[in-house]
Design a protein around this motif. Sequence first.
Motif, PDB file in Angstrom:
ATOM      1  N   UNK A  70      15.449 -38.255  73.512  1.00  0.00           N
ATOM      2  CA  UNK A  70      16.809 -38.309  73.688  1.00  0.00           C
ATOM      3  C   UNK A  70      17.209 -37.386  72.382  1.00  0.00           C
ATOM      4  N   UNK A  71      17.005 -36.383  72.564  1.00  0.00           N
ATOM      5  CA  UNK A  71      17.343 -35.244  71.308  1.00  0.00           C
ATOM      6  C   UNK A  71      18.760 -35.154  70.951  1.00  0.00           C
ATOM      7  N   UNK A  72      19.544 -35.519  71.877  1.00  0.00           N
ATOM      8  CA  UNK A  72      21.114 -35.472  71.873  1.00  0.00           C
ATOM      9  C   UNK A  72      21.585 -36.744  71.128  1.00  0.00           C
ATOM     10  N   UNK A  73      20.685 -38.057  70.984  1.00  0.00           N
ATOM     11  CA  UNK A  73      21.002 -39.160  70.598  1.00  0.00           C
ATOM     12  C   UNK A  73      21.656 -39.112  69.148  1.00  0.00           C
ATOM     13  N   UNK A  74      22.957 -39.596  69.002  1.00  0.00           N
ATOM     14  CA  UNK A  74      23.617 -39.532  67.605  1.00  0.00           C
ATOM     15  C   UNK A  74      23.122 -40.646  66.611  1.00  0.00           C
ATOM     16  N   UNK A  75      21.877 -40.525  66.089  1.00  0.00           N
ATOM     17  CA  UNK A  75      21.504 -41.790  65.350  1.00  0.00           C
ATOM     18  C   UNK A  75      19.987 -41.751  65.330  1.00  0.00           C
ATOM     19  N   UNK A  76      19.712 -42.884  64.659  1.00  0.00           N
ATOM     20  CA  UNK A  76      18.144 -43.036  64.580  1.00  0.00           C
ATOM     21  C   UNK A  76      17.746 -43.384  65.906  1.00  0.00           C
ATOM     22  N   UNK A  77      16.550 -42.693  66.444  1.00  0.00           N
ATOM     23  CA  UNK A  77      16.051 -42.856  67.788  1.00  0.00           C
ATOM     24  C   UNK A  77      14.194 -43.239  67.725  1.00  0.00           C
ATOM     25  N   UNK A  78      13.834 -44.048  68.661  1.00  0.00           N
ATOM     26  CA  UNK A  78      12.639 -44.175  68.687  1.00  0.00           C
ATOM     27  C   UNK A  78      11.819 -44.160  70.117  1.00  0.00           C
ATOM     28  N   UNK A  79      10.931 -43.536  70.619  1.00  0.00           N
ATOM     29  CA  UNK A  79      10.500 -43.542  71.902  1.00  0.00           C
ATOM     30  C   UNK A  79       9.607 -44.579  71.842  1.00  0.00           C
TER      31      UNK A  79
END
Length: 202
Positions: A70-79
């Motif tokens: 989710x490159x558009x996610x506005x914050x820390x992200x984990x796949x």
Amino acid sequence: MPEVYATARGPLARLAEPFAARARARRHERFFALARLRPGARVLDVGCGSIGLRAFEPALDITGVDLVERPEYPGPFVLADAAEALPFAAAQFDLVYCSSVVEHIAPARREAFARELRRVGRGWFVQSPAFSFPVEPHALLPFAHWLPVALRRPYWRLGAAGDWEEIALLRRAEMEGLFGPARAERLLGLTKSWLCVSPPDG
């Protein structure tokens, strides 16, 4: 607010979108306070999509998790796949938030999914559509989820969901077996979804 039916198709989705968006906002306003989060609480949003809980709580410390990037996610992200393992320590988060995700998990994998959510969170907020509600909320078709798969597949093509997906909505007993006591979100007197909320402080 993000669209509820952003990836859906056809007139059903366009007609349902404003009602679904208002219903989601009302649900958040009515039930999220039950989590009793303190200032500075850390939240994990499992199945966050493009924005998830951040649409309603932009000031919270939220980390998103999803099965796809989710490159558009506005914050820390984990796949990550929560039914396999989450790369977090036990009780690392004050709250695990999971909205309209459990029904997409194959029934055989749900216990592992729930166990992992309960492991990494001191509390949780989990919502899923109710099997008893007469309209299937993804395809927006009456009674679709009550049909056997052989009949559901051709019927599914008439709805808003587009491509076929094996979605199994949950009964109250299953939700409670996974996440504890469930509250009912109602529409016109019918149970529309189940919510299991366990605050971090018990």
